[in-house]
Enzyme design. Structure first.
Site, PDB file in Angstrom:
ATOM      1  N   LYS A 147      26.244 -12.912  20.329  1.00  0.00           N
ATOM      2  CA  LYS A 147      26.146 -13.794  19.163  1.00  0.00           C
ATOM      3  C   LYS A 147      25.621 -15.180  19.556  1.00  0.00           C
ATOM      4  O   LYS A 147      24.774 -15.735  18.879  1.00  0.00           O
ATOM      5  CB  LYS A 147      27.514 -13.951  18.480  1.00  0.00           C
ATOM      6  CG  LYS A 147      28.092 -12.676  17.908  1.00  0.00           C
ATOM      7  CD  LYS A 147      29.313 -12.949  17.043  1.00  0.00           C
ATOM      8  CE  LYS A 147      30.468 -13.620  17.772  1.00  0.00           C
ATOM      9  NZ  LYS A 147      31.011 -12.826  18.900  1.00  0.00           N
TER      10      LYS A 147
ATOM     11  N   ARG B  60      36.908 -15.777  11.587  1.00  0.00           N
ATOM     12  CA  ARG B  60      37.487 -14.868  12.576  1.00  0.00           C
ATOM     13  C   ARG B  60      38.559 -13.986  11.960  1.00  0.00           C
ATOM     14  O   ARG B  60      39.040 -13.071  12.588  1.00  0.00           O
ATOM     15  CB  ARG B  60      38.125 -15.767  13.618  1.00  0.00           C
ATOM     16  CG  ARG B  60      38.063 -15.495  15.070  1.00  0.00           C
ATOM     17  CD  ARG B  60      36.780 -15.121  15.675  1.00  0.00           C
ATOM     18  NE  ARG B  60      36.884 -15.071  17.106  1.00  0.00           N
ATOM     19  CZ  ARG B  60      36.168 -15.801  17.943  1.00  0.00           C
ATOM     20  NH1 ARG B  60      35.272 -16.641  17.505  1.00  0.00           N
ATOM     21  NH2 ARG B  60      36.327 -15.659  19.241  1.00  0.00           N
TER      22      ARG B  60
ATOM     23  N   ARG C  91      29.493 -12.394  32.519  1.00  0.00           N
ATOM     24  CA  ARG C  91      28.958 -13.598  31.864  1.00  0.00           C
ATOM     25  C   ARG C  91      29.280 -14.866  32.643  1.00  0.00           C
ATOM     26  O   ARG C  91      30.371 -15.027  33.177  1.00  0.00           O
ATOM     27  CB  ARG C  91      29.555 -13.697  30.463  1.00  0.00           C
ATOM     28  CG  ARG C  91      29.137 -14.943  29.707  1.00  0.00           C
ATOM     29  CD  ARG C  91      29.396 -14.811  28.242  1.00  0.00           C
ATOM     30  NE  ARG C  91      30.804 -14.891  27.884  1.00  0.00           N
ATOM     31  CZ  ARG C  91      31.257 -14.839  26.633  1.00  0.00           C
ATOM     32  NH1 ARG C  91      30.413 -14.689  25.625  1.00  0.00           N
ATOM     33  NH2 ARG C  91      32.545 -14.913  26.389  1.00  0.00           N
TER      34      ARG C  91
ATOM     35  N   ARG D  66      33.760 -18.438  32.265  1.00  0.00           N
ATOM     36  CA  ARG D  66      34.703 -19.008  31.301  1.00  0.00           C
ATOM     37  C   ARG D  66      36.121 -18.637  31.683  1.00  0.00           C
ATOM     38  O   ARG D  66      36.373 -17.532  32.160  1.00  0.00           O
ATOM     39  CB  ARG D  66      34.400 -18.448  29.895  1.00  0.00           C
ATOM     40  CG  ARG D  66      33.436 -19.288  29.130  1.00  0.00           C
ATOM     41  CD  ARG D  66      33.004 -18.675  27.832  1.00  0.00           C
ATOM     42  NE  ARG D  66      34.068 -18.147  26.983  1.00  0.00           N
ATOM     43  CZ  ARG D  66      33.876 -17.763  25.722  1.00  0.00           C
ATOM     44  NH1 ARG D  66      32.676 -17.846  25.181  1.00  0.00           N
ATOM     45  NH2 ARG D  66      34.872 -17.297  25.007  1.00  0.00           N
TER      46      ARG D  66
ATOM     47  N   ARG E  12      41.412 -10.278  23.548  1.00  0.00           N
ATOM     48  CA  ARG E  12      40.493 -10.808  22.524  1.00  0.00           C
ATOM     49  C   ARG E  12      39.811  -9.678  21.766  1.00  0.00           C
ATOM     50  O   ARG E  12      39.604  -9.771  20.558  1.00  0.00           O
ATOM     51  CB  ARG E  12      39.456 -11.721  23.188  1.00  0.00           C
ATOM     52  CG  ARG E  12      40.032 -13.096  23.543  1.00  0.00           C
ATOM     53  CD  ARG E  12      39.356 -13.712  24.755  1.00  0.00           C
ATOM     54  NE  ARG E  12      37.971 -13.942  24.568  1.00  0.00           N
ATOM     55  CZ  ARG E  12      37.047 -13.848  25.551  1.00  0.00           C
ATOM     56  NH1 ARG E  12      37.404 -13.508  26.781  1.00  0.00           N
ATOM     57  NH2 ARG E  12      35.796 -14.090  25.302  1.00  0.00           N
TER      58      ARG E  12
HETATM   59  P1  AMP Z   1      34.186 -17.667  21.286  1.00  0.00           P
HETATM   60  O1  AMP Z   1      33.373 -18.593  22.119  1.00  0.00           O
HETATM   61  O2  AMP Z   1      33.643 -17.513  19.883  1.00  0.00           O
HETATM   62  O3  AMP Z   1      34.435 -16.355  21.964  1.00  0.00           O
HETATM   63  O4  AMP Z   1      35.619 -18.358  21.095  1.00  0.00           O
HETATM   64  C1  AMP Z   1      36.433 -18.625  22.204  1.00  0.00           C
HETATM   65  C2  AMP Z   1      37.849 -18.859  21.747  1.00  0.00           C
HETATM   66  O5  AMP Z   1      37.895 -19.970  20.838  1.00  0.00           O
HETATM   67  C3  AMP Z   1      38.472 -17.716  20.961  1.00  0.00           C
HETATM   68  O6  AMP Z   1      39.022 -16.714  21.819  1.00  0.00           O
HETATM   69  C4  AMP Z   1      39.536 -18.435  20.172  1.00  0.00           C
HETATM   70  O7  AMP Z   1      40.634 -18.781  20.973  1.00  0.00           O
HETATM   71  C5  AMP Z   1      38.835 -19.742  19.802  1.00  0.00           C
HETATM   72  N1  AMP Z   1      38.103 -19.647  18.529  1.00  0.00           N
HETATM   73  C6  AMP Z   1      36.767 -19.768  18.336  1.00  0.00           C
HETATM   74  N2  AMP Z   1      36.453 -19.656  17.042  1.00  0.00           N
HETATM   75  C7  AMP Z   1      37.633 -19.437  16.389  1.00  0.00           C
HETATM   76  C8  AMP Z   1      37.969 -19.226  15.034  1.00  0.00           C
HETATM   77  N3  AMP Z   1      37.054 -19.182  14.069  1.00  0.00           N
HETATM   78  N4  AMP Z   1      39.289 -19.043  14.742  1.00  0.00           N
HETATM   79  C9  AMP Z   1      40.236 -19.076  15.685  1.00  0.00           C
HETATM   80  N5  AMP Z   1      39.978 -19.262  16.987  1.00  0.00           N
HETATM   81  C10 AMP Z   1      38.682 -19.448  17.342  1.00  0.00           C
END
Ligand code: AMP
Length: 221
Positions: free
Chosen positions: A17, A93, A130, A163, A174
């Site tokens: 994404k 989410r 990654r 990360r 996740r």
């Molecule tokens: P991502 O980079 O999108 O994988 O997000 C990394 C982490 O940020 C996720 O595992 C959540 O802990 C938090 N996060 C990102 N976007 C959201 C969202 N819309 N709602 C809740 N937590 C989020």
């Protein structure tokens, strides 16, 4: 395309994404909002809000909706960074966030919800490999596609690292959260009359990008 699309990009962690949203934002000249990147930037800057979000992120948990919605609402405000078309990446989410987004978008609905589809076993491998830039999380590499100079970002010179949440426990947690909370969002959007398109996310970035633009061009008329 004259209309500036308002898009949501859905997909498992590691579906691509971030990479694709960045290219799509450039292609359609729209804003890219990654809530994950935003939280990581705030955490790196050491703000109270960023450190609060980091506690949840490091545990592989979703950040509470109240924190997430505060940020998104600010971005969607009239004259804000999302006022002239956008692609949302990592948001919504869960169904509560999707419902809240509908309320905030009152009068300027989403043009399409794009689901980037990649099997779980493929994303587990991608996430383990990654590596991301600490300065800009949208600059993404992997152990099989590293930057030209190890491990310095080609685009901004930031350090490129794994990360904190790309470890096996957090990856599985996740992905389980995705199945439980995020997957049902597609049904919510379909039931409320939105255009939901699924695009195969397996393949080279360039090929997946072409699939995405074809699907979006057909959906946004
Ligand atoms: P991502 O980079 O999108 O994988 O997000 C990394 C982490 O940020 C996720 O595992 C959540 O802990 C938090 N996060 C990102 N976007 C959201 C969202 N819309 N709602 C809740 N937590 C989020």
């Amino acid at each position: 395309m004259t209309v500036k699309p308002r898009l949501v990009l859905l997909g498992k962690q590691g579906a691509g994404k971030g990479t694709q949203a960045k290219s799509l934002a450039r292609h359609y000249d729209i804003a890219h909002l990654s809530t994950g990147d935003l939280f990581r930037a705030q955490a790196a800057a050491g703000t109270a809000f960023g450190l609060e979000a980091k506690r949840f992120m490091d545990d592989g948990e979703l950040v509470p909706d109240a924190i997430v919605m505060g940020v998104v609402e600010e971005c969607l405000a009239p004259g804000g960074p999302l006022a002239d078309g956008f692609i949302l990446d990592g948001f919504p989410r869960n169904k509560a966030q999707a419902v809240e987004l509908e309320r905030l978008l009152d009068g300027s609905p989403l043009h399409a919800i794009v689901h980037l589809d990649v099997p779980r076993e493929v994303v587990v491998e991608r996430l383990s490999e990654r590596r991301v830039c600490v300065k800009n999380g949208a600059h993404i590499y992997s152990v099989v596609k590293p930057p030209a100079v190890l491990w310095i970002c080609d685009e901004c010179g930031g350090e490129v690292v794994q990360r904190d949440d790309d470890n096996p426990d957090s990856i599985n947690k996740r992905l389980d959260t995705y199945e439980r909370d995020t997957r049902p969002i597609r049904e919510f959007y379909k039931a409320s009359g939105h255009k939901v398109v699924t695009v195969d996310g397996v393949g080279e970035n360039r090929v997946v990008f072409e699939r995405l633009t074809s699907a979006i061009d057909a959906a946004v008329v």
